[in-house]
Design an enzyme around this catalytic site. Structure first.
Site, PDB file in Angstrom:
ATOM      1  N   HIS A 111      14.477 110.646  95.188  1.00  0.00           N
ATOM      2  CA  HIS A 111      14.679 109.796  94.012  1.00  0.00           C
ATOM      3  C   HIS A 111      16.005 109.029  94.127  1.00  0.00           C
ATOM      4  O   HIS A 111      16.045 107.805  94.025  1.00  0.00           O
ATOM      5  CB  HIS A 111      14.661 110.656  92.744  1.00  0.00           C
ATOM      6  N   GLU A 112      17.082 109.765  94.353  1.00  0.00           N
ATOM      7  CA  GLU A 112      18.402 109.111  94.411  1.00  0.00           C
ATOM      8  C   GLU A 112      18.486 108.159  95.603  1.00  0.00           C
ATOM      9  O   GLU A 112      19.127 107.118  95.532  1.00  0.00           O
ATOM     10  CB  GLU A 112      19.519 110.155  94.454  1.00  0.00           C
TER      11      GLU A 112
ATOM     12  N   HIS B 221      17.135 104.787  94.651  1.00  0.00           N
ATOM     13  CA  HIS B 221      18.154 103.946  93.996  1.00  0.00           C
ATOM     14  C   HIS B 221      19.095 103.357  95.050  1.00  0.00           C
ATOM     15  O   HIS B 221      19.461 102.189  94.995  1.00  0.00           O
ATOM     16  CB  HIS B 221      18.990 104.781  93.021  1.00  0.00           C
TER      17      HIS B 221
END
Ligand code: ZN
Length: 685
Positions: A469-470, A473
């Protein structure tokens, strides 16, 4: 001053040299210089152009960021009392500066001139978007208002800030005011060992013998999910859902009711001052969704299609509790408890069981291979980079032709003096000046457990999801091709769209082909057994119908509360909540339930008329992933199209246009319903 490492803006920050006493002098110096230079920039004799106005203004903002980004990062990951003090001393100065710029009539006039100039028409989309966004933000800060209205606007803003703080304070006081000490060990039955241990520590800290439970979330959650002793669950439930309200043991003492009414009234007035119909309309001014009707239709459509599955989920718990435990009627404090029992009964899967298959070196290498196969980017470790802790790694990002695209710091392990949670942050943003292009650098920060002895760190599957997820980003920030910081990478992307690349990345963690790259037993190297993967997948969508309608209940309540507000006749908050519940909820809580009095997201946080964003972004990421499913999850053409349509474009264009550019059509909710098991082979059968 020349020895202050924060004022040297060449290359990467010199983390090891930054001391707390560097912070304030550097911030003061840059703020003072920026103020002076901004006045010079907007002096009336200057002709306004991109080169003479925007470019130098961006440089000023960049100087400030280059000071503040490493400071705020260190404050999060390598805190000290001295650093925290310096950080806290600077925050009011920075927010005063930001407010000043947001209301600066000279700057506003210069932007307007530029927007009306011939030059504007010839600019590219990213330049125009930057100017449009700036003008929008000026207007939202009340700059266009007549003097009297502007004064009222400022008063409202101040009152809103004070009311939100009051809401939070009441909630905190009410949360802290209640505790229960258990002395009979039998009443702890069912609770996990760690929760019992924590309760003992809490009791000891207060000089009590026994086990102390309070209303802090981990304590509350452990009890309602695991405690076999029903009266204990009921006791905690009742006080938790009546915090800061007119009900429960502290009824009226910290009642948020009046605060909520005032917040709603002032938000509505604020929106109308700015010529919006209502606060929901105002909220959408900075989001991807365009009209309140569109948001309501979206939420109602999801609700209509999820409700049958949510009802089925509920009946399953009800049936299970009756069959296995002889419980005739489920109460509100039984639902989480029996749902957990049912989950164990059906899937019996624990994160501990999965950990040996996800050793850090394998997971990180697998993540990088996924990135390379999708986007053609390679991540190369670089030694000798100045970092804040020896466990931190730095990687260069190289494009297909070996061209440098950016860099990323990866800091995976929890340790003292590091803030909890996981996040991505910008270290530097991509910025083209006349001389050169400066490439973006990201921070990826997690709080996983570190290696023990000679073994590598072992991650749970949830931690693997978090890392992906990170990194999603980070890719959005790093792979941007946009040259102007305010619209490069994640900057300028509305927050109902900004979770698209991050949520998208999580999907690969559920696919067998990708798991082959990122899993392998840390001792035997054996891949994740298919049987385990099947159970993981089955457990993934457990009770997803109920979870979906619960989120929709919050989102609809929040949005309608702000959209339907009538100052002449405000609807009682709980009348509206009950109406929403009658449409979308499968669980009817007891009448004393005062959920809204603790709904800090919308009354104290920034989610007012924006809670729907969570679901909105999930629809986008699911729909994008379905394009990969159609052509193969590692299909190169699809990966490259996502790169060029979305990741590289950042905030330089309207997110809907970018989405359509990638998908060939507007977003649809079908993929989300299928991925969450609400519509699909099983549900349809
Ligand atoms: Zn995120």
């Amino acid at each position: 001053m020349s020895a202050n490492p924060l004022l040297s803006h060449e290359g990467l920050p010199a983390f090891s040299e930054i001391r707390a006493d560097h912070v304030e002098p550097a911030v003061d110096k840059i703020l003072a210089e920026n103020r002076e230079r901004i006045e010079a920039l907007v002096s009336p004799s200057d002709p306004v152009s991109w080169e003479s106005f925007i470019q130098p203004l961006m440089t000023l903002e960049d100087r400030l960021e280059r000071v503040w980004s490493p400071v705020s990062h260190l404050n999060s990951v390598a805190n000290s009392d001295a650093l925290r003090a310096a950080y806290n001393n600077c925050r009011p100065k920075l927010s005063a500066y930001a407010t000043e710029l947001g209301q600066h009539t000279g700057l506003y006039a210069a932007y307007r001139q530029l927007a009306e100039s011939q030059e504007y028409a010839a600019m590219d989309a990213s330049q125009q978007k930057l100017i449009d966004d700036a003008l929008r933000d000026f207007r939202l800060s009340g700059i266009d208002l007549e003097e009297q209205a502007q004064a009222r606007f400022r008063t409202i803003m101040q009152e809103l800030t004070a009311l939100s703080a009051k809401f939070e304070e009441n909630l905190l006081d009410a949360t802290n005011a209640w505790r229960i000490v258990i002395t009979d060990e039998q009443e702890l039955s069912g609770l996990p060992a760690i929760a019992i241990e924590q309760a003992k520590v809490r009791a000891e800290a207060e000089g009590e013998s026994g086990w102390l439970f309070n209303l802090e979330f981990p304590s509350y959650l452990a009890v309602v999910t695991h405690a076999d002793h029903r009266p204990l669950r009921e006791a905690l439930y009742e006080v938790f859902v009546t915090r800061a309200s007119d009900q429960g043991p502290h009824a009226g003492r910290w009642d948020n009711g009046p605060v909520m009414s005032e917040l709603l009234a002032l938000r509505h007035e604020l929106a109308q001052l700015l010529e919006f119909d209502d606060y929901a309309d105002r909220s959408l001014a900075t989001k991807m969704a365009t009209t309140p009707e569109q948001v309501l239709e979206f939420l109602n459509d999801l609700a209509r299609r999820s409700l049958p599955v949510a009802r089925r989920d509920y009946r399953e718990i009800e049936h299970f509790a009756r069959e296995h435990y002889g419980l005739e009627a489920l109460a509100a404090w039984d639902i989480a408890y029996y749902a957990e029992k049912l989950r164990k009964h059906k899937f019996d899967i624990s994160q501990e069981e999965l950990k040996p298959y996800f050793p850090e070196p394998r997971v990180v290498a697998g993540l990088f291979q996924v990135v390379e196969r999708l986007y053609g980017m390679r991540l190369i470790p670089v030694e000798g980079v100045d970092v804040w802790h020896p466990a931190v790694r730095y990687y260069r990002v190289l494009g297909q032709a070996g061209d440098l695209r950016g860099g990323v710091y990866v800091d995976l392990y929890a340790r003292p003096r590091k803030r909890g949670g996981a996040w991505m942050d910008e270290c530097v943003r991509r910025f083209r000046t006349r001389e050169s292009v400066r490439l973006p650098v990201a921070f990826v920060t997690c709080n996983f457990s570190s290696p023990v002895g000679d073994d590598p760190a072992l991650f749970s599957h949830e931690e693997v999801l978090t890392l992906f997820h990170e990194f999603g980003h980070a890719l959005h920030h790093l792979l941007t091709r946009v040259d102007h910081p305010p619209v490069a990478g994640i900057s300028g992307v509305p927050w109902d769209a900004v979770e698209l690349p991050s949520q998208l990345m999580e999907n690969w963690c559920w696919e067998e082909e990708a798991l082959g790259l990122l899993s392998g037993h840390y001792q035997s190297g054996e891949p994740l057994p298919p049987e385990l993967l099947e159970r993981m997948k089955a457990a993934r969508n457990f009770q997803s119908g109920m979870q979906m309608v619960r989120q929709l209940e919050f989102a609809l309540f929040d949005f309608r509360l702000h959209h339907e507000y009538d100052p002449a006749q405000p609807t009682p908050i709980y009348d509206l909540l009950n109406e929403v519940r009658s449409q979308v909820a499968v669980v009817t809580p007891p009448s004393y339930n005062r959920f809204a009095h603790g709904f800090a997201h919308i009354f104290a946080g920034g989610y007012a008329a924006g809670y729907y964003s969570y679901k909105w972004a999930e629809v986008l990421s699911s729909d994008v992933f379905s394009a990969f499913e159609e052509r193969g999850i590692f299909d190169q053409a699809t990966g490259r199209r996502f790169l060029s349509s979305i990741l590289e474009k950042g905030g330089s264009r309207d997110p809907l246009e970018l989405f359509v550019d990638f998908r060939g059509r507007e977003p649809q909710i079908d993929a989300l319903l299928r991925h969450s098991g609400i519509v699909g082979e099983e549900a349809a059968a």
